[in-house]
Design an enzyme around this catalytic site. Structure first.
Site, PDB file in Angstrom:
ATOM      1  N   THR A   1      -2.573   1.045  -4.631  1.00 36.65           N
ATOM      2  CA  THR A   1      -3.098   2.126  -3.800  1.00 36.65           C
ATOM      3  C   THR A   1      -4.445   2.593  -4.315  1.00 36.65           C
ATOM      4  O   THR A   1      -4.736   2.501  -5.510  1.00 36.65           O
ATOM      5  CB  THR A   1      -2.111   3.313  -3.760  1.00 36.65           C
ATOM      6  OG1 THR A   1      -2.670   4.377  -3.016  1.00 36.65           O
ATOM      7  CG2 THR A   1      -1.788   3.801  -5.162  1.00 36.65           C
TER       8      THR A   1
ATOM      9  N   ASN B   1      -8.522  -1.257   4.304  1.00 33.69           N
ATOM     10  CA  ASN B   1      -8.614  -1.497   2.865  1.00 33.69           C
ATOM     11  C   ASN B   1      -7.526  -2.433   2.356  1.00 33.69           C
ATOM     12  O   ASN B   1      -7.546  -2.827   1.190  1.00 33.69           O
ATOM     13  CB  ASN B   1      -8.545  -0.161   2.102  1.00 33.69           C
ATOM     14  CG  ASN B   1      -7.253   0.583   2.366  1.00 33.69           C
ATOM     15  OD1 ASN B   1      -6.790   0.646   3.507  1.00 33.69           O
ATOM     16  ND2 ASN B   1      -6.665   1.149   1.349  1.00 33.69           N
ATOM     17  N   ASP B   2      -6.572  -2.788   3.212  1.00 34.17           N
ATOM     18  CA  ASP B   2      -5.502  -3.707   2.817  1.00 34.17           C
ATOM     19  C   ASP B   2      -5.720  -5.123   3.337  1.00 34.17           C
ATOM     20  O   ASP B   2      -4.920  -6.017   3.051  1.00 34.17           O
ATOM     21  CB  ASP B   2      -4.151  -3.200   3.339  1.00 34.17           C
ATOM     22  CG  ASP B   2      -3.833  -1.797   2.862  1.00 34.17           C
ATOM     23  OD1 ASP B   2      -4.011  -1.539   1.664  1.00 34.17           O
ATOM     24  OD2 ASP B   2      -3.425  -0.955   3.689  1.00 34.17           O
TER      25      ASP B   2
ATOM     26  N   ASP C   1       0.860  -1.183   0.000  1.00 32.04           N
ATOM     27  CA  ASP C   1       0.000   0.000   0.000  1.00 32.04           C
ATOM     28  C   ASP C   1       0.901   1.238   0.000  1.00 32.04           C
ATOM     29  O   ASP C   1       2.102   1.149   0.243  1.00 32.04           O
ATOM     30  CB  ASP C   1      -0.890  -0.037   1.250  1.00 32.04           C
ATOM     31  CG  ASP C   1      -1.835   1.149   1.321  1.00 32.04           C
ATOM     32  OD1 ASP C   1      -2.340   1.566   0.262  1.00 32.04           O
ATOM     33  OD2 ASP C   1      -2.048   1.670   2.422  1.00 32.04           O
TER      34      ASP C   1
ATOM     35  N   ASP D   1      -5.186   5.693  -4.062  1.00 31.27           N
ATOM     36  CA  ASP D   1      -4.970   7.117  -4.267  1.00 31.27           C
ATOM     37  C   ASP D   1      -4.938   7.451  -5.756  1.00 31.27           C
ATOM     38  O   ASP D   1      -4.956   6.580  -6.623  1.00 31.27           O
ATOM     39  CB  ASP D   1      -3.653   7.547  -3.619  1.00 31.27           C
ATOM     40  CG  ASP D   1      -3.739   8.952  -3.045  1.00 31.27           C
ATOM     41  OD1 ASP D   1      -4.576   9.726  -3.541  1.00 31.27           O
ATOM     42  OD2 ASP D   1      -2.969   9.268  -2.123  1.00 31.27           O
TER      43      ASP D   1
ATOM     44  N   ASP E   1      -1.461  -0.986   6.046  1.00 35.61           N
ATOM     45  CA  ASP E   1      -1.721  -0.504   7.402  1.00 35.61           C
ATOM     46  C   ASP E   1      -3.189  -0.229   7.670  1.00 35.61           C
ATOM     47  O   ASP E   1      -3.543   0.136   8.792  1.00 35.61           O
ATOM     48  CB  ASP E   1      -0.929   0.779   7.668  1.00 35.61           C
ATOM     49  CG  ASP E   1      -1.475   1.955   6.870  1.00 35.61           C
ATOM     50  OD1 ASP E   1      -1.861   1.744   5.701  1.00 35.61           O
ATOM     51  OD2 ASP E   1      -1.528   3.072   7.414  1.00 35.61           O
TER      52      ASP E   1
ATOM     53  N   GLU F   1      -3.138  21.167  -0.660  1.00 36.02           N
ATOM     54  CA  GLU F   1      -3.702  22.490  -0.399  1.00 36.02           C
ATOM     55  C   GLU F   1      -3.433  22.924   1.027  1.00 36.02           C
ATOM     56  O   GLU F   1      -3.101  24.077   1.292  1.00 36.02           O
ATOM     57  CB  GLU F   1      -5.199  22.478  -0.675  1.00 36.02           C
ATOM     58  CG  GLU F   1      -5.562  22.632  -2.140  1.00 36.02           C
ATOM     59  CD  GLU F   1      -6.996  23.110  -2.305  1.00 36.02           C
ATOM     60  OE1 GLU F   1      -7.826  22.773  -1.457  1.00 36.02           O
ATOM     61  OE2 GLU F   1      -7.265  23.831  -3.272  1.00 36.02           O
TER      62      GLU F   1
END
Length: 1079
Positions: free
Chosen positions: A671, A815-816, A389, A673, A812, A493
């Site tokens: 991932t 979702n893993d 991940d 992301d 960690d 941001e």
């Protein structure tokens, strides 16, 4: 009689348990354990007897119970067999007990449920489909809910989805307008009787389709109306939701893989060896049985005179048959059950070595490494693929403003006395910020030149920081202590706004029409005239504001490759300088954004704004017209500079990745992301480098496009220019035959593969996955982004099934979990996202860098020791067993025992324990004061050694003896390495040759690749908060400050939700990618 029916759609009625119970929906209780009281014994015994050896000894036990053929007592087999099975069962029961404990902890969490017009505390496991639940801030979501109302304006709420996709930035969910009016009125909520018809339970995290029927009207439902189990409610005082999916039907549990029984490759090899040895044992038994039959027929009659022999037992064939089974029992020690006991003891010792390793202890959190299983240690030394991940595993998910380029000058480097650039360390004195009371205490900047430029009033520096403070979607609020808190959509941001805040340009608040910032102690309110939001196509965002002097300014930030095309020609010199600076930043693995601005004429803006209003009101080609107007006004920009933000890696990640790569272990990053964010981290970890020959990006919208992109990439990598004019006419059989050979061939150069979740879904189809696997295995690095938890598990299963390689998954978050369960070895990191990954793992520790020591030290030594032990053990047992085979030729094949088992056991104990006792006895005796006091005359040499060491001849003798002893061994090993090198020696030679042949790479490359690191914020796959901010729907009612000048006219503010949903639908149809719309 039970009838299994596949659920095609779900019908749920609010506040009506009786109506919903007729559909027999699952309750909210979860089970991650493998056994219960009734199933433990049969299932565990079935798993244990999958070991061929256990079944083999069970058969031997049955044979030993037959007195006609057994010359050994039955308890010699049953006692160790029961002992081994019991020890394994106790270990498995202990592991499953902790799973039950974790399940009970989750199932017994409390939640407020609306029952009989009253809010009552109920355990999570008692929550039913159709119930209405109240959630409060920072509370976990108990089930998949339809959001009804919240404390925020217009039914909005903010959730953190770290356990689902690993992202810690907040997502926005909004209720239907008809249900948001229910508010917190318990009576109205209790009377709510809407019926939801939706899709059946599935594992798609970013998709939901349904219809709410209420008050004779129907309302469409999508993913933005749903709060999933595993989310945490943030920045929202309360919200109410209706349970749609519960327990195992929730999307979180649908993405959780089942707990699997894991066995090592040595266990599988042992099963094969036991079968071969059993065949060898049968051959020995047949030889001895034939010998017995021959002996009985030729010589045995001469001995029957002296023996009591029944007439019916004179058959030599029957005697040989009984002898065969007798020898099967006698020779069974060729694979003794003590082998498995010894293996378990060794594995247990290796597990304690891992637990006791101080170099894997994380002192900051007092977290040691933990071997949560004792059966997989040697498998650690055979890992070929690591699936990792990103967020929280490779990175800390903390963005920090590190450097910037303003008007051609770099800030963020500390020059030494010789005006040379030096690395910033903690020994340098950080900048003393202007407004200490409002500065972020965790932010540190060491270049005092930037602070001096601000104090001197450099207009370019002020304008640069002003852009950072104005051009964003951050929301501000004050906590109970009066401190300013920022709620950000993207960590990038947050880092930029925080940097501006520390340098004296503090973003204070915003309304739909204004933005208020504090510039060096002076409060300034800007009128927000237009907000040009970012998306995946624009890769930039802009705001148009009017300052107190009446000037209209356009401030823009975005990806440098896009923003540089919009610059005025007069920026050529500055553009060249800034490009070099960006290349330098990118070479250091920093995420970059370009900053620009433009002065607008009042008359021109009024005309442009009128056209924008007309475009927003259009019914056809609305998005295209708006995009064209954005392009028109975002031109002739004046470049201000660029920012460089660091996504902090965990300590030691780069060194760990490099070491594992040298060990020929391939690392794949899986991932949830965004693509650019994952690419940035790949570069930062040195998994991706600018020296790579090519980086293949697979982004097809359907299976045909994905297949074509994979094949083109494979042809490019293989250097084959095949003619593909006939489309997909390829001989599939030939491709399948060539698959293994092509994958294994040496690839010249380094390549990387990047694929998104939508394309991966098509690539995992049966007719495409072979192309994906072949290409991926030929690449040095593979990055899969925007993948669901289930897709992570599917990728792992793909490599396990078709590559026959040992895999390791590390993560960690929740979702893993499915990936960790699917891999041969699962490693959990006890990080920021809870302990779900740790509880599902086989090994756990606190930092990614410990993986290097786990594999290359503990894994290698465990594998090495186990192999040495097995070789010795088989040698010892073959030597012992074959004694009985040869003895059979001297005892008339009568199945007598040459060495009695009790005698052999006694000898073993005497030599093992006796040798240890004798060694320590002599050692302690010879070094005791008592023996010297008893026999002082026998120890005249005490003290001579100290005096003799002062003699030079003694040292000369020691030196010559050492050289004479060591030199032959050194010469022998030197010649052996050069004349007969092992595989390890050949690999070391190859690595040294590669290092010498490889040209030295610059630490900071000056050439920019098109794929250099840029902020993932500028490449978001969804639209941001822009339209939400300008609509004012996320802001509580306040008295807005008076504004002057041109008044902002909102377009279609009442239909903002519908507009955004329409945009989302169009975007999905255009790009065909899995997206979750962020508001």
């Amino acid at each position: 009689m039970f009838c299994f029916m596949v659920e095609m759609e779900r019908i749920v009625k609010a506040n009506d348990r009786e109506y919903n119970e007729k559909f027999q929906y699952a309750d909210n209780r979860i089970h991650t354990s493998k056994y219960n009281i009734l199933t433990f014994l049969p299932i565990n015994l079935f798993e244990q007897f999958q070991r061929v050896a256990n079944a083999y000894f069970l058969c031997l036990l049955i044979l030993q119970l037959i007195p006609e053929i057994s010359s050994l007592t039955w308890f010699t087999t049953i006692v160790p067999l029961v002992l081994v099975i019991t020890m394994t069962a106790v270990k498995d029961a202990t592991d499953d007990y902790f799973r039950h404990k974790s399940d009970n902890q989750v199932n017994n969490r409390q939640s407020e449920v609306l029952i009989d017009s009253k809010l009552q505390n109920e355990k999570w496991m008692n929550v039913k489909v159709g119930d209405i639940i109240k959630l409060e801030n920072n509370q976990f979501v108990a089930a998949d809910l339809l959001l009804l109302s919240s404390s925020e304006p217009h039914g909005l709420c903010y959730v953190e989805t770290a356990e689902l996709d690993g992202e810690t930035n907040l997502k926005v969910r909004h209720a239907l307008s008809v249900t948001s009016e229910l508010g917190a009125d318990i009576n109205r909520l209790a009377r709510f009787d809407g019926i939801v018809v939706c899709e059946a339970p599935n594992n798609k995290l970013d998709k939901f389709m349904g219809i709410l029927s209420w008050k004779d009207s129907k309302h469409s439902l999508n993913n933005e109306k749903i709060i999933l189990r595993g989310c945490i409610l943030r920045n929202t005082s309360w919200c109410f939701g209706m349970v749609i999916f519960a327990g195992p039907d929730t999307k979180l549990m649908q993405n959780s893989g089942k707990t699997k029984f894991k066995r090592t490759s040595i266990d599988r090899l042992m099963n094969t060896l036991v079968l071969w040895i059993f065949g060898f044992l049968i051959c020995l038994g047949i030889i001895l049985a034939i010998g017995n039959s021959i002996w009985e027929s030729q010589i045995g009659d001469q001995f029957r005179t002296f023996l009591f022999w029944n007439e019916g037992e004179k058959s030599s064939v029957f005697s040989g048959f009984l002898t065969f089974w007798s020898y099967i029992i006698i020779l069974n020690t060729v694979v003794p059950i003590s082998l498995y006991v010894s293996m378990e003891v060794i594995r247990l010792g290796h597990s304690y070595f891992i637990n006791w390793d101080r170099k894997m202890y994380y002192s900051r959190k007092a977290t040691p490494a933990e071997a949560r299983t004792t059966t997989l240690n040697e498998e650690l030394g055979q890992i070929e693929y690591i699936f990792s991940d990103k967020t929280g595993t490779l990175t800390q998910n903390i963005m920090t403003f590190k450097r910037c380029s303003i008007n051609g000058r770099i800030y963020g480097e500390v020059p030494d006395d010789l005006d040379q650039k030096t690395e910033i360390t903690q020994e340098k004195e950080p900048v003393d910020f202007l407004v200490k009371s409002q500065a972020d205490r965790e932010f540190q900047f060491f270049d005092h030149n930037l602070m001096e430029s601000i104090k001197m009033g450099d207009p370019k520096v002020h304008e640069f920081l002003r852009v950072l403070a104005l051009c964003h979607t951050v929301m501000s609020e004050e906590n109970s202590a009066g401190e300013l808190i920022y709620q950000v959509q993207s960590p990038d941001e947050g880092a930029l706004v925080t940097a501006a805040r520390n340098f004296g340009f503090i973003f204070k608040s915003r309304t739909p029409e204004t933005i208020t910032i504090e510039e060096l102690g002076t409060l300034v309110t800007y009128q927000l005239l237009a907000f040009l939001d970012f998306n995946n196509t624009r890769k930039r965002m802009s705001v148009i504001v009017r300052n107190p002097e009446g000037q209209i300014k356009l401030y823009s930030k975005g990806a440098d490759t896009i923003l540089f095309e919009k610059l005025h020609p007069s920026n050529e010199v500055l553009l060249s300088l800034t490009s070099d600076h960006l290349s330098e930043f990118a070479g250091e693995g920093l995420r970059t954004l370009a900053i620009a601005h433009r002065d607008l004429d009042d008359k021109y803006f009024k005309e442009w704004h009128k056209m924008l209003e007309d475009a927003n009101a259009a019914t056809e080609e609305r998005d295209e017209r708006i995009a064209g107007l954005y392009e028109e006004i975002e031109r002739d920009l004046m470049l201000l500079g660029a920012t460089a933000v660091e996504d902090k890696l965990q300590e030691g990640v780069i060194e760990t990745v490099t070491s594992l790569s040298l060990a020929n272990i391939k690392i794949w990053v899986l991932t949830g992301d965004k693509q650019e964010t994952a690419i940035n981290i790949g570069y930062a970890c040195n998994m991706l480098t600018d020296d790579m020959n090519d980086v293949f990006v697979i982004a097809g919208n359907n299976a045909v496009e994905v297949r074509e992109e994979l094949r083109k990439a494979k042809e490019n990598l293989s250097g084959q220019n095949r003619n593909v004019s006939n489309g997909h006419v390829v001989c599939e059989k030939k491709q399948q035959l060539e698959l293994d050979s092509i994958v294994e061939e040496t690839v010249t150069g380094d390549y990387a593969l990047i694929i998104n979740g939508h394309s991966l879904a098509h690539a995992l189809e049966s007719d495409v996955k072979s192309d994906l696997l072949e290409l991926a295995c030929m690449c040095k690095t593979v990055v899969c982004c925007r993948v669901t938890p289930l897709q992570k598990a599917q990728v792992v299963e793909l490599v396990k099934k078709y590559r026959n390689a040992v895999t390791l998954a590390i993560g960690d978050g929740a979702n893993d979990v499915s990936m960790i369960k699917s891999a041969h070895i699962g490693v959990g990191i006890s990080g920021q996202e809870g302990l779900q990954a740790v509880l599902a793992s086989d090994y756990s520790f606190a930092q990614f860098r410990y993986l290097q020591r786990l594999l290359l030290v503990h894994g290698r030594w465990s594998y090495f020791r186990m192999c040495k032990f097995l070789c010795y053990f088989f040698y010892k047992n073959f030597a012992f067993t074959l004694v009985h085979f040869w003895f059979g030729f001297f005892c008339a094949f009568s199945a007598q025992i040459a060495l009695d088992t009790s005698y052999w056991t006694f000898i073993n104990h005497v030599f093992i324990w006796g040798s240890i006792a004798v060694y320590f006895s002599i050692l302690f005796t010879m070094h005791s004061n008592g023996i010297f006091g008893i026999f002082p005359n026998q120890f005249p040499f005490v003290g001579n050694a100290r005096h003799s060491l002062t003699q030079k001849c003694i040292w000369l003798v020691i030196l010559l003896t050492t050289v004479a002893s060591v030199l032959p061994v050194v010469v022998f090993r030197f010649l052996k390495v050069n004349l007969y090198p092992t595989l390890s020696d050949q690999i070391r030679r190859w690595q040294k040759a590669q290092k010498k042949a490889r040209p030295p790479s610059s630490r900071r490359p000056r050439t920019r690749r098109s794929s250099s690191r840029r902020s993932g914020y500028a490449f978001a796959h969804q639209e941001g908060y822009g339209e939400l901010i300008t609509s004012g729907k996320n802001m509580r009612a306040k008295n807005p400050p008076p504004t002057s000048g041109l008044e902002k006219t909102h377009y279609n503010s009442t239909s903002w939700i519908e507009n955004l949903c329409k945009k989302t639908t169009d975007t999905v149809s255009s790009f065909g990618q899995d997206k979750t719309v962020k508001l």
